[in-house]
Design a protein around this motif. Structure first.
Motif, PDB file in Angstrom:
ATOM      1  N   MET A  49      20.106  53.391  13.217  1.00  0.00           N
ATOM      2  CA  MET A  49      20.424  53.772  11.834  1.00  0.00           C
ATOM      3  C   MET A  49      20.911  52.549  11.071  1.00  0.00           C
ATOM      4  O   MET A  49      21.684  51.736  11.591  1.00  0.00           O
ATOM      5  N   LYS A  50      20.442  52.405   9.796  1.00  0.00           N
ATOM      6  CA  LYS A  50      20.832  51.259   8.995  1.00  0.00           C
ATOM      7  C   LYS A  50      22.337  51.275   8.726  1.00  0.00           C
ATOM      8  O   LYS A  50      22.968  52.302   8.674  1.00  0.00           O
ATOM      9  N   TRP A  51      22.888  50.075   8.552  1.00  0.00           N
ATOM     10  CA  TRP A  51      24.290  49.905   8.199  1.00  0.00           C
ATOM     11  C   TRP A  51      25.216  50.484   9.258  1.00  0.00           C
ATOM     12  O   TRP A  51      26.227  51.103   8.945  1.00  0.00           O
ATOM     13  N   SER A  52      24.852  50.311  10.512  1.00  0.00           N
ATOM     14  CA  SER A  52      25.685  50.804  11.600  1.00  0.00           C
ATOM     15  C   SER A  52      26.070  49.651  12.514  1.00  0.00           C
ATOM     16  O   SER A  52      25.295  48.713  12.715  1.00  0.00           O
ATOM     17  N   LEU A 102      29.133  49.770  18.902  1.00  0.00           N
ATOM     18  CA  LEU A 102      30.432  49.674  19.568  1.00  0.00           C
ATOM     19  C   LEU A 102      30.297  49.355  21.052  1.00  0.00           C
ATOM     20  O   LEU A 102      31.208  48.796  21.656  1.00  0.00           O
ATOM     21  N   GLY A 103      29.158  49.716  21.631  1.00  0.00           N
ATOM     22  CA  GLY A 103      28.943  49.473  23.059  1.00  0.00           C
ATOM     23  C   GLY A 103      27.886  50.423  23.594  1.00  0.00           C
ATOM     24  O   GLY A 103      27.187  51.100  22.836  1.00  0.00           O
ATOM     25  N   ARG A 104      27.770  50.471  24.894  1.00  0.00           N
ATOM     26  CA  ARG A 104      26.807  51.343  25.561  1.00  0.00           C
ATOM     27  C   ARG A 104      27.494  52.139  26.662  1.00  0.00           C
ATOM     28  O   ARG A 104      28.369  51.617  27.349  1.00  0.00           O
ATOM     29  N   ILE A 136      26.281  53.325  21.365  1.00  0.00           N
ATOM     30  CA  ILE A 136      27.253  54.040  20.537  1.00  0.00           C
ATOM     31  C   ILE A 136      27.412  53.255  19.239  1.00  0.00           C
ATOM     32  O   ILE A 136      27.846  52.111  19.242  1.00  0.00           O
ATOM     33  N   LEU A 137      27.028  53.894  18.118  1.00  0.00           N
ATOM     34  CA  LEU A 137      27.078  53.248  16.815  1.00  0.00           C
ATOM     35  C   LEU A 137      28.094  53.934  15.918  1.00  0.00           C
ATOM     36  O   LEU A 137      28.354  55.129  16.064  1.00  0.00           O
ATOM     37  N   VAL A 138      28.627  53.178  14.994  1.00  0.00           N
ATOM     38  CA  VAL A 138      29.491  53.760  13.964  1.00  0.00           C
ATOM     39  C   VAL A 138      28.933  53.343  12.613  1.00  0.00           C
ATOM     40  O   VAL A 138      28.662  52.165  12.364  1.00  0.00           O
ATOM     41  N   HIS A 139      28.689  54.330  11.737  1.00  0.00           N
ATOM     42  CA  HIS A 139      28.139  54.052  10.412  1.00  0.00           C
ATOM     43  C   HIS A 139      29.230  53.476   9.515  1.00  0.00           C
ATOM     44  O   HIS A 139      30.412  53.801   9.662  1.00  0.00           O
ATOM     45  N   TRP A 140      28.822  52.618   8.571  1.00  0.00           N
ATOM     46  CA  TRP A 140      29.812  51.953   7.721  1.00  0.00           C
ATOM     47  C   TRP A 140      30.653  52.942   6.915  1.00  0.00           C
ATOM     48  O   TRP A 140      31.803  52.644   6.565  1.00  0.00           O
TER      49      TRP A 140
END
Length: 359
Positions: A1-4, A7-9, A15-19
């Motif tokens: 996902m864009k702008w994410s 954080l790790g795997r 594992i992503l965090v969106h802005w």
């Protein structure tokens, strides 16, 4: 996902965090400061939000790791201000498997709540409203227990894309089949979504957002299942285009632009003697034009890494791949040589024809 931000795997799952998640933390900090809270209280409130989202990640991992048992990969888990999203390649078509995958997420929250209930001292009386209004060191874990219970109850709502909707669909599918079960679960989900929206206008505007999310999630799920049902039993050969324009690696950007203007193609397959060597999009051509590369061979600007299908592949599998991919055009091969091309528009036309024949 864009702008994410990654954080790790965990177990190979990103594992992503969106802005926009930062906006939530900023809003929490701002709200606490407006209430006159000191720095320690503000940090405690932010820590509570992070703890809640850690539980959300574990919830999504419950889905992902259970799906992995059935050979279904999860590309990523993305944290958004409204919760987490596990991007599974697909949901199992077996009702039993879908039921287990759907239940696995809330089951994680049940386990977390149960552990907290075991370790925390029992409350002497029913908490007052004030108990829930502000995070303190004394009530931190109690509120985390409460949130996990609420996550279980919220996800039990029988509406897509919540887990309750998938549980309902799985249970109905044992008797009615996947398509009919999806229609019933989606219709119920949309009805509940309308109730959320109206109730949100009267009470909490946040319910309007949830209602819209549920409504369109249910609609999308229903359409996807119906489309896949129309494609069942058909091969890529039946849905591919055989009338298309190709380029050779030696064609220049100028040549490609002429073909772009002469026809309706926006993307091209680059092939040499029937062997696909790359793909070229309109955006790549426009970028080359801006850089004054009109005499440059397309071999220098084309995409050399691409996914292809065989004429014998399932059309439903191609449709699923096209839905999750950004590539607008795929080459179709027969015995390793170019036999046709396929894109989302052509498959949608195939579905429209099949639907018209049924009706």
């Amino acid at each position: 996902m864009k702008w994410s931000l990654t954080l790790g795997r965990v177990a190979g799952i990103r594992i992503l965090v969106h802005w926009t998640f930062v906006l939530l933390l900023g809003w929490v900090a701002f709200t606490e400061s407006q209430r006159g809270s000191d720095l320690n209280t503000i940090l405690l409130a932010i820590g509570f939000v992070l703890s809640v989202f850690a539980c959300v990640v574990l919830h999504e991992l419950g889905h992902a790791l259970t799906a992995k048992k059935y050979g279904i990969k999860t590309r990523m888990i993305t944290l958004l201000p409204i919760g987490g999203v596990a991007s599974l390649e697909r949901m199992p078509e077996s009702p039993k498997q879908e039921l287990l995958v759907a239940v696995a997420g809330p089951a994680v929250n049940v386990v977390i709540a149960f552990i907290l209930w075991l370790v925390l001292p029992g409350l002497q009386a029913i908490p007052s409203d004030e108990f829930f209004m502000r995070i303190t060191p004394a009530n931190f874990l109690y509120l985390l227990l409460f949130v996990n219970i609420m996550l279980v109850l919220f996800n039990a709502i029988p509406a897509f894309p919540m887990d309750g909707g998938r549980v309902l669909r799985a249970l109905l599918a044992f008797k009615l089949g996947r398509v009919r079960a999806t229609q019933i679960a989606a219709n119920l989900g949309q009805l509940l979504a309308i109730v959320f929206v109206f109730y949100g206008f009267l009470t909490n505007p946040f319910l309007i957002l949830i209602g819209l999310f549920v409504f369109f999630g249910a609609y999308t799920e229903n359409m996807m299942v119906q489309h896949l049902d129309f494609l069942r039993g058909h091969s890529v050969r039946e849905g591919m285009m055989t009338n298309y324009v190709t380029l050779t690696p030696d064609n220049t950007v100028r040549d490609a632009l002429e073909k772009l203007l002469m026809g309706s193609e926006h993307e091209f397959i680059v092939e040499q003697d029937g062997n696909v060597v790359g793909t070229l999009t309109r955006s790549q051509l426009i970028q080359a034009l801006k850089e004054n590369k009109t005499d440059t061979p397309v071999a220098e600007i084309m995409t050399q890494e691409f996914v292809s299908f065989d004429v014998k592949d399932k059309l439903s599998a191609a449709y699923t791949e096209l839905q999750k991919s950004r590539s607008p055009l795929y080459p179709v091969l027969e015995n390793g040589r170019l036999a046709g091309v396929i894109n989302t528009d052509n498959i949608n036309e195939f579905i429209m024809i099949k639907s018209a024949l049924v009706n």
